[in-house]
Design a protein around this motif. Structure first.
Motif, mmCIF file in Angstrom:
data_model
loop_
_atom_site.group_PDB
_atom_site.id
_atom_site.type_symbol
_atom_site.label_atom_id
_atom_site.label_comp_id
_atom_site.label_asym_id
_atom_site.label_seq_id
_atom_site.Cartn_x
_atom_site.Cartn_y
_atom_site.Cartn_z
ATOM 1 N N GLY A 55 62.568 32.771 -10.562
ATOM 2 C CA GLY A 55 61.314 33.559 -9.083
ATOM 3 C C GLY A 55 61.607 32.582 -8.020
ATOM 4 O O GLY A 55 62.790 33.271 -6.878
ATOM 5 N N LEU A 56 63.008 31.819 -8.133
ATOM 6 C CA LEU A 56 64.105 31.585 -7.208
ATOM 7 C C LEU A 56 65.219 32.051 -6.357
ATOM 8 O O LEU A 56 66.207 33.155 -7.554
ATOM 9 N N PRO A 57 65.469 32.861 -5.506
ATOM 10 C CA PRO A 57 67.309 33.380 -5.233
ATOM 11 C C PRO A 57 68.339 33.520 -5.640
ATOM 12 O O PRO A 57 68.198 31.620 -6.273
ATOM 13 N N PRO A 58 68.192 34.207 -6.412
ATOM 14 C CA PRO A 58 69.874 33.390 -7.276
ATOM 15 C C PRO A 58 71.528 32.611 -5.903
ATOM 16 O O PRO A 58 70.889 31.974 -5.054
ATOM 17 N N GLU A 59 72.076 31.191 -6.781
ATOM 18 C CA GLU A 59 73.056 31.548 -5.847
ATOM 19 C C GLU A 59 73.793 31.728 -4.848
ATOM 20 O O GLU A 59 73.968 32.588 -5.384
ATOM 21 N N PRO A 60 74.227 31.557 -3.843
ATOM 22 C CA PRO A 60 74.859 32.442 -2.544
ATOM 23 C C PRO A 60 76.904 32.436 -3.136
ATOM 24 O O PRO A 60 76.666 31.186 -4.123
ATOM 25 N N GLU A 61 76.620 33.738 -3.258
ATOM 26 C CA GLU A 61 77.896 33.894 -3.484
ATOM 27 C C GLU A 61 79.034 33.440 -1.819
ATOM 28 O O GLU A 61 78.743 34.353 -1.182
ATOM 29 N N GLU A 62 80.180 32.885 -2.447
ATOM 30 C CA GLU A 62 81.384 33.084 -1.171
ATOM 31 C C GLU A 62 81.717 33.912 -0.588
ATOM 32 O O GLU A 62 81.474 34.617 0.815
ATOM 33 N N GLY A 63 81.552 35.364 -1.649
ATOM 34 C CA GLY A 63 82.162 36.829 -0.630
ATOM 35 C C GLY A 63 80.732 37.077 0.097
ATOM 36 O O GLY A 63 81.594 38.197 0.687
ATOM 37 N N ASP A 64 80.138 36.903 -0.300
ATOM 38 C CA ASP A 64 78.529 37.408 1.120
ATOM 39 C C ASP A 64 78.920 36.870 1.981
ATOM 40 O O ASP A 64 77.950 37.184 3.128
ATOM 41 N N TYR A 65 79.937 36.057 2.845
ATOM 42 C CA TYR A 65 79.809 35.218 3.485
ATOM 43 C C TYR A 65 80.982 35.023 4.487
ATOM 44 O O TYR A 65 81.586 34.932 3.704
ATOM 45 N N ASP A 66 80.834 35.318 6.072
ATOM 46 C CA ASP A 66 82.168 35.761 7.029
ATOM 47 C C ASP A 66 83.090 34.100 6.794
ATOM 48 O O ASP A 66 83.869 34.648 7.380
ATOM 49 N N SER A 67 82.317 32.883 7.194
ATOM 50 C CA SER A 67 83.125 32.310 6.703
ATOM 51 C C SER A 67 82.149 30.424 5.522
ATOM 52 O O SER A 67 81.788 30.874 5.135
ATOM 53 N N GLU A 68 83.363 29.790 5.808
ATOM 54 C CA GLU A 68 82.938 28.610 4.481
ATOM 55 C C GLU A 68 82.051 28.310 4.751
ATOM 56 O O GLU A 68 81.110 27.219 4.042
ATOM 57 N N GLU A 69 81.957 28.171 6.685
ATOM 58 C CA GLU A 69 80.842 26.978 7.096
ATOM 59 C C GLU A 69 80.087 27.669 6.336
ATOM 60 O O GLU A 69 78.724 26.864 6.518
ATOM 61 N N ALA A 70 79.476 28.936 6.607
ATOM 62 C CA ALA A 70 78.257 29.745 6.846
ATOM 63 C C ALA A 70 77.652 29.840 5.448
ATOM 64 O O ALA A 70 75.925 29.138 4.357
ATOM 65 N N PHE A 71 79.460 29.708 3.608
ATOM 66 C CA PHE A 71 78.935 30.384 2.933
ATOM 67 C C PHE A 71 78.011 28.432 2.059
ATOM 68 O O PHE A 71 77.488 28.261 1.396
ATOM 69 N N THR A 72 78.687 27.497 3.046
ATOM 70 C CA THR A 72 78.623 26.038 2.558
ATOM 71 C C THR A 72 76.846 25.716 3.061
ATOM 72 O O THR A 72 76.442 25.348 2.366
ATOM 73 N N ALA A 73 76.698 25.747 4.151
ATOM 74 C CA ALA A 73 75.394 25.701 4.247
ATOM 75 C C ALA A 73 73.948 26.745 3.957
ATOM 76 O O ALA A 73 73.301 25.816 3.448
ATOM 77 N N ALA A 74 74.615 27.857 3.428
ATOM 78 C CA ALA A 74 73.768 28.564 2.439
ATOM 79 C C ALA A 74 73.296 27.577 0.760
ATOM 80 O O ALA A 74 72.435 27.775 0.237
ATOM 81 N N GLN A 75 74.613 27.316 0.662
ATOM 82 C CA GLN A 75 74.758 26.337 -0.331
ATOM 83 C C GLN A 75 73.868 25.301 -0.556
ATOM 84 O O GLN A 75 72.939 25.184 -1.093
ATOM 85 N N ASP A 76 73.877 24.485 0.581
ATOM 86 C CA ASP A 76 72.810 23.344 1.135
ATOM 87 C C ASP A 76 71.397 23.863 1.049
ATOM 88 O O ASP A 76 71.051 23.042 0.284
ATOM 89 N N ALA A 77 71.683 25.014 1.325
ATOM 90 C CA ALA A 77 70.413 25.555 1.910
ATOM 91 C C ALA A 77 69.610 25.708 0.363
ATOM 92 O O ALA A 77 68.614 25.542 0.057
#
Length: 223
Positions: free
Chosen positions: A117-139
């Motif tokens: 039931g948890l959301p899937p792990e973020p995929e890098e292609g869904d984010y505009d920047s590496e910083e946004a992707f990293t923040a999503a991964q951390d969350a």
């Protein structure tokens, strides 16, 4: 689950220790086929008074008649030790047992994965920047750890052995599955699942231990 007769166990372990092929059995180098001394009746009373729970009969009889830990499945049974007047289990993962919560019911009777039931792990292609992707991964991983690694998932479970790679097996002390053995596969992305015998019946402590012993004897047998 009923009380079991453990009078044959130490003799069988001694024969295994004397068998040349027994060192090939997984985990034998750690437990050395030796059991620690059994608990006395007074110690059993003290343990259960401290824990405020009655341990399942098969495991309790093992503690009183066979030993308080040592030779057993995988790297062996976590031994019980008294530290500063308090009883606890020791070993790699023994601290996963929440001693104060052993009397609280483990609510499950079927396998479950806290991560479902948890959301899937973020995929890098869904984010505009590496910083946004990293923040999503951390969350994502912060939420994952909060949901999956909480001790609330294992209340009523008594962890008894470490299989390696952070996989462990535990005895249900309280709840509808009381007396049954369960596996904790969280480290491999799985969840918790009951263990079954070859005929599909749930494994209690006695059959769980004897299955391991029988398999070790077959593996170590000459020829």
């Amino acid at each position: 689950m009923t009380r079991s007769d453990w009078s044959d166990i130490r003799g069988r372990l001694a024969r295994l220790a004397a068998t040349p092929g027994s060192d090939a059995v997984f985990g034998a180098g750690d437990h050395g086929w030796e059991l620690e001394p059994p608990l006395t009746a007074a110690e059993v009373t003290e343990v259960q008074e401290q824990l405020r729970v009655e341990l399942p009969a098969e495991y309790l009889s093992f503690l009183r008649e066979a030993g308080r830990g040592g030779a057993g499945p995988a790297y062996g049974l976590f031994p019980m030790r008294r530290r500063d007047g308090r009883w606890q289990w020791e070993g790699d993962g023994a601290d996963l047992t929440t001693l104060a919560a052993l009397g609280r019911p483990f609510a499950h009777v079927e396998a479950f994965n806290p991560a479902d039931g948890l959301p899937p792990e973020p995929e890098e292609g869904d984010y505009d920047s590496e910083e946004a992707f990293t923040a999503a991964q951390d969350a994502h991983w912060e939420r994952y750890e909060k949901v999956v690694y909480t001790s609330e998932n294992s209340v009523g479970l008594l962890y008894l052995c470490h299989l390696g790679c952070a996989l462990r097996e535990a005895l249900v002390v309280s709840g509808p599955a009381r007396g049954q053995m369960w596996a904790d596969d969280i480290a491999e992305g799985g969840g918790f699942r009951p263990l079954y015998d070859d005929d599909g019946t749930p494994l209690g402590f006695a059959r769980w231990y004897r299955r391991w012993l029988e398999a070790a004897e077959r593996q170590a047998a000459p020829g």
